[in-house]
Write a protein that holds these residues in place. Structure first.
Motif, mmCIF file in Angstrom:
data_model
loop_
_atom_site.group_PDB
_atom_site.id
_atom_site.type_symbol
_atom_site.label_atom_id
_atom_site.label_comp_id
_atom_site.label_asym_id
_atom_site.label_seq_id
_atom_site.Cartn_x
_atom_site.Cartn_y
_atom_site.Cartn_z
ATOM 1 N N MET A 1 0.830 -1.194 0.000
ATOM 2 C CA MET A 1 0.000 0.000 0.000
ATOM 3 C C MET A 1 0.868 1.248 0.000
ATOM 4 N N VAL A 2 0.503 2.213 -0.829
ATOM 5 C CA VAL A 2 1.167 3.520 -0.862
ATOM 6 C C VAL A 2 0.141 4.558 -0.427
ATOM 7 N N PHE A 3 0.475 5.305 0.627
ATOM 8 C CA PHE A 3 -0.476 6.228 1.230
ATOM 9 C C PHE A 3 -0.299 7.651 0.684
ATOM 10 N N ARG B 1 9.355 1.363 -2.054
ATOM 11 C CA ARG B 1 9.210 0.537 -0.863
ATOM 12 C C ARG B 1 8.111 -0.517 -1.054
ATOM 13 N N ALA B 2 7.068 -0.142 -1.807
ATOM 14 C CA ALA B 2 6.009 -1.113 -2.103
ATOM 15 C C ALA B 2 6.465 -2.137 -3.141
ATOM 16 N N MET B 3 7.181 -1.663 -4.167
ATOM 17 C CA MET B 3 7.583 -2.537 -5.269
ATOM 18 C C MET B 3 8.603 -3.584 -4.867
ATOM 19 N N VAL B 4 9.479 -3.252 -3.914
ATOM 20 C CA VAL B 4 10.589 -4.143 -3.589
ATOM 21 C C VAL B 4 10.110 -5.496 -3.060
ATOM 22 N N PHE C 1 -0.924 -3.932 -5.836
ATOM 23 C CA PHE C 1 -0.566 -2.630 -5.284
ATOM 24 C C PHE C 1 -1.852 -1.849 -4.988
ATOM 25 N N LEU C 2 -1.915 -1.257 -3.801
ATOM 26 C CA LEU C 2 -3.031 -0.393 -3.428
ATOM 27 C C LEU C 2 -2.489 1.014 -3.243
#
Length: 362
Positions: free
Chosen positions: A79-81, A148-151, A157-158
């Motif tokens: 998740m990316v905020f 950080r999400a992709m690694v 992905f949200l």
């Protein structure tokens, strides 16, 4: 990557039903935007998928796996905020590497180096790995949050309004970058936004929500040109759509819209116009649904001219007092008070029944 399925999902907060009987199926590798005004149910949908909320009814699946009773850390999502939530005391490298080092089973140092470097190269932040978040621009911080999400290489992905803190010019640039990133990595992305320009420019399909209900799930082209109902037509677009209550008549092979104050000629009859005859219908006209004609058509007088970059929005009032808007090229010379003729473009005319549901004219 993986597909996502909501089947009959409902979420209540006390007496308020925040999400009602949602059926939504996202295919592997799609970029799907959840679009709607505040309180429409889009963020509730994302939080249910993330496991931050529990569904009251229905089933949520990621791929073939039902995840209703699976904890957030075991759903294999990232998740990316909106706030990016970077750790200020960590370098860019350490922020991106954090998910790999935080797991119970630590990833070997050499593999961490390799994966962080690879992700940084994809995002164009390889030169920033030794900097701290306070030393980065908003766009750079957003890329680090994505990294950080992709690694982790998650199944889904949200993204929760990740561009809302950026200025307008940078948001446009980042929209393009996000789309290019999706094309490159091919992951399933579910993106929450209230900005319809973001949704239209990046998405494979868009899910439009209102008052906890899914209104339409379709491609950007269909959402804009074939809206399912009045809400979608009015919500999606740069400007509010003009809605006219009237009666459809076909006279001498010409479709006419008879309103309380005026009768507008559409000209050529759209293929589906026979469905309209003899019915009270709500017609929808966007600024691009009209053009300035040499003669004939709808007589009107210009009341306002509004520059809009490459276009001009011309506001005009018909002889019967109906206010219309028309989008024209910025090179057009036209002034307030001018007498003009407007023509409705049949292919861009929308129509809705008494319940606000679209009537197919095409």
């Amino acid at each position: 990557m993986s597909s996502v399925h909501f089947t009959g999902v409902t979420k209540r907060f006390g007496a308020v039903e925040a999400l009602s009987d949602l059926n939504l199926h996202v295919e592997e590798g799609e970029f799907v935007s959840l679009l709607g005004p505040s309180g429409s149910g889009k963020s509730t949908t994302l939080n249910l998928l993330a496991g931050l909320l529990d569904a009251d009814d229905g089933e949520i699946a990621i791929g073939e796996r039902v995840v209703n009773d699976v904890s957030p850390d075991k759903r294999d999502i990232a998740m990316v905020f909106q706030s990016y939530a970077l750790y200020p005391h960590m370098t860019v490298f350490e922020n991106i590497a954090f998910p790999l080092r935080a797991r119970r089973r630590r990833v070997p140092r050499a593999e961490v180096e390799e994966r962080v470097t690879a992700v940084a190269a994809i995002l164009g932040v390889e030169a920033l790995l030794h900097r701290y978040p306070k030393e980065l621009s908003g766009g750079q911080q957003q890329r680090v949050a994505l990294g950080r999400a992709m690694v982790r290489d998650p199944k889904v992905f949200l993204l929760d309004e990740p561009l809302s803190n950026l200025d307008a010019r940078l948001r446009i640039r980042m929209r393009r970058d996000l789309k290019a990133l999706h094309d490159r990595i091919g992951s399933t992305i579910i993106y929450v936004t209230h900005d319809q320009a973001e949704a239209m420019s990046m998405s494979t399909r868009i899910a439009v929500f209102d008052k906890g209900r899914l209104q339409q799930f379709a491609t950007p082209f269909e959402i804009y040109n074939r809206p399912a109902n009045v809400f979608v037509a009015n919500f999606v677009g740069e400007r509010e759509i003009l809605l006219l209550d009237g009666e459809a008549r076909i006279v001498d092979d010409t479709l006419q819209i008879a309103t309380a104050n005026d009768t507008l000629s559409v000209g050529r009859v759209p293929p589906g116009a026979a469905r309209l005859t003899g019915r009270r219908v709500t017609f929808g006209l966007r600024a691009e649904s009209l053009r300035i004609a040499e003669a004939g058509g709808i007589e009107a007088r210009v009341t306002e001219v509004e520059p809009a970059g490459p276009d001009i929005i011309v506001f005009a009032r018909t002889l019967g007092g109906l206010d219309l808007a028309c989008r024209v090229d910025a090179a057009t010379r036209i002034e307030r008070g001018a007498h003009i003729h407007l023509a409705i473009i049949p292919e861009r005319l929308l129509a809705f029944d008494e319940k606000g549901v679209a009537i197919d004219l095409h």
